[in-house]
Design an enzyme around this catalytic site. Structure first.
Site, PDB file in Angstrom:
ATOM      1  N   HIS A  64       0.829  -1.213   0.000  1.00 37.33           N
ATOM      2  CA  HIS A  64       0.000   0.000   0.000  1.00 37.33           C
ATOM      3  C   HIS A  64       0.861   1.259   0.000  1.00 37.33           C
ATOM      4  CE1 HIS A  64      -3.614   2.408   0.964  1.00 37.33           C
ATOM      5  NE2 HIS A  64      -2.791   3.125   1.704  1.00 37.33           N
ATOM      6  N   LYS A 130      -5.179  14.392  -6.719  1.00 36.90           N
ATOM      7  CA  LYS A 130      -4.757  13.124  -6.134  1.00 36.90           C
ATOM      8  C   LYS A 130      -5.879  12.104  -6.297  1.00 36.90           C
ATOM      9  CE  LYS A 130      -2.255  10.200  -3.754  1.00 36.90           C
ATOM     10  NZ  LYS A 130      -1.612  10.535  -2.500  1.00 36.90           N
ATOM     11  N   GLU A 132      -6.729   7.863  -5.438  1.00 40.88           N
ATOM     12  CA  GLU A 132      -6.283   6.635  -4.772  1.00 40.88           C
ATOM     13  C   GLU A 132      -7.411   5.607  -4.778  1.00 40.88           C
ATOM     14  OE1 GLU A 132      -2.858   7.612  -1.433  1.00 40.88           O
ATOM     15  OE2 GLU A 132      -4.857   7.057  -0.805  1.00 40.88           O
ATOM     16  N   HIS A 134      -9.503   2.569  -2.634  1.00 41.31           N
ATOM     17  CA  HIS A 134      -9.856   2.123  -1.290  1.00 41.31           C
ATOM     18  C   HIS A 134     -10.661   0.847  -1.418  1.00 41.31           C
ATOM     19  CE1 HIS A 134      -9.988   3.824   2.987  1.00 41.31           C
ATOM     20  NE2 HIS A 134      -8.776   4.011   2.522  1.00 41.31           N
ATOM     21  N   ARG A 155      -7.501  14.757   2.409  1.00 37.56           N
ATOM     22  CA  ARG A 155      -6.335  15.020   3.278  1.00 37.56           C
ATOM     23  C   ARG A 155      -5.061  15.187   2.463  1.00 37.56           C
ATOM     24  NH1 ARG A 155      -7.913  10.613   6.359  1.00 37.56           N
ATOM     25  NH2 ARG A 155      -6.036   9.536   5.676  1.00 37.56           N
ATOM     26  N   ASP A 156      -4.918  14.388   1.400  1.00 34.49           N
ATOM     27  CA  ASP A 156      -3.722  14.511   0.564  1.00 34.49           C
ATOM     28  C   ASP A 156      -3.629  15.890  -0.075  1.00 34.49           C
ATOM     29  OD1 ASP A 156      -2.326  12.039   0.795  1.00 34.49           O
ATOM     30  OD2 ASP A 156      -3.882  11.067  -0.386  1.00 34.49           O
ATOM     31  N   ASP A 318      -0.229  14.466   5.548  1.00 32.40           N
ATOM     32  CA  ASP A 318      -1.372  13.856   6.228  1.00 32.40           C
ATOM     33  C   ASP A 318      -0.966  12.551   6.888  1.00 32.40           C
ATOM     34  OD1 ASP A 318      -1.174  12.445   3.693  1.00 32.40           O
ATOM     35  OD2 ASP A 318      -3.095  11.554   4.216  1.00 32.40           O
TER      36      ASP A 318
END
Length: 354
Positions: A64, A130, A132, A134, A155-156, A318
């Site tokens: 990760h 950004k 990602e 999940h 947060r990123d 973060d």
């Protein structure tokens, strides 16, 4: 306040199979080769690792966080011809980006260095983005998993440069067929794709709405491939003054944590997300999914932007899946530093340091 409690993990005299068993029992998601490498480090140091050190190593080396599969050489055969790809990330992401940078100088201002990449918007401002996945968390807790999936990329953006302002989000969802019969799902405790879909859609929607950040774009795919492990991509875009992209930690800086309290949710999030999902994951790994708190994050977002505008932030990042260990590792890699874990505000009074 919490009392700092450490314990040693005896591993210097273990066999390779015993090391692998230790990794499984501690849910470190480290392979036998990984554990032998860790053992060698502490054999050379002449001591046993602490539980905190083992968790930090596991987080840092996790797929990760480190993306070792993306960085590895891939050998495959197509039409009788063997091809070697020297890293999926380097070949198809970094190299492509660098080619774009050559043809459009001053367009990409920064990439692969921070929590997000930066693209020039005008003479004063830049856009950062950004995205990602999940996936595992959304498979076992669709609402909470997707909730924190979006919360994480927001947060990123807040941790990009000296703090960017999140302005819009996007998502891509891949689910199993919503009309599949339950008896066609061949594993126990697997949430039906319709339940996954409803939870994920609501999770992303609610988190963004509560922070006042609209989801402006999205896509969805249904296929049998995603019955047992959905793909949940979340992305956020932000705006930042170009002058605030560069950041640096210097000796003497004070390290401050802002946001929600630390609890038992989200434990081992990085290593859980790096492991293969099994029929036991739904029961055993519930604590790996973080409980989102969009109202608290909204407060932090406003605070970060206000502090940046007053020149109070020299560096920000973060706390991702690896918690303080990943944040401190990113911030302090050039200078080193001291993190007082006993000063961390807690949700639960009985947390140990690891």
């Amino acid at each position: 306040m919490s009392k700092a409690v450490f314990r040693s993990i005896p591993l210097r005299d273990l066999t390779a199979d015993q090391l692998l068993d230790l990794s499984k029992r501690m849910k470190l998601s480290l392979s036998k080769a990984d554990m032998l490498a860790v053992q060698k480090i502490y054999q050379d140091e002449g001591r046993e690792p602490t539980d905190v050190e083992m968790e930090v190593i596991a987080q840092t080396w996790s797929e990760h966080c480190k993306h070792r599969i993306f960085g590895a050489k891939i050998y495959h055969t197509l039409n009788g011809q063997q091809e070697v790809v020297d890293g999926l990330f380097k070949t198809y992401i970094r190299n492509v980006t660098e080619e774009i940078c050559k043809t459009k100088p001053d367009f990409v201002l920064s990439a692969f260095e921070d929590n997000a990449g930066f693209v020039k918007l005008d003479d004063d401002k830049a856009v950062c983005l950004k995205v990602e996945t999940h996936n595992h968390p959304s498979a076992i807790e669709p609402y909470a998993g997707a909730n924190t999936g979006l919360g994480g990329v927001i947060r990123d953006i807040l941790g990009a440069g000296k703090g960017a302002k999140p302005v819009a989000s996007l998502d891509v969802f891949c689910f199993g067929p919503p009309d599949i019969e339950q008896d066609q799902i061949k594993a126990k405790d697997v949430i039906h794709p319709l339940g996954v879909m409803r939870g994920v859609v609501r999770g992303v929607r609610d988190y963004g709405n509560r922070m006042g950040i609209p989801t402006v774009n999205g896509a969805i795919q249904f296929d049998d491939t995603f019955i047992y492990n959905p793909l949940v991509f979340c992305g956020t875009a932000g705006i930042i003054p170009i002058k605030d992209i560069a950041k640096e930690v210097k000796p003497g800086h004070l390290l401050i944590a802002a946001g929600g309290r630390t609890g038992k949710d989200g434990l081992k999030g990085a290593t859980f997300s790096s492991a293969e999902l099994t029929t036991d994951s739904h029961e055993e790994d519930q604590t790996a999914v973080q409980i989102g708190n969009p109202i608290e994050e909204k407060k932090v977002a406003d605070w970060v932007i206000a502090a940046r505008e007053k020149g109070l932030i020299q560096f920000v990042t973060d706390c991702g899946a690896g918690g303080f260990s990943s944040a401190a590792g990113e911030m302090l890699r050039d200078t080193g530093g001291v993190v007082w874990l006993e000063n961390a505000p807690l949700k639960a009074p009985d947390l140990e340091s690891w």
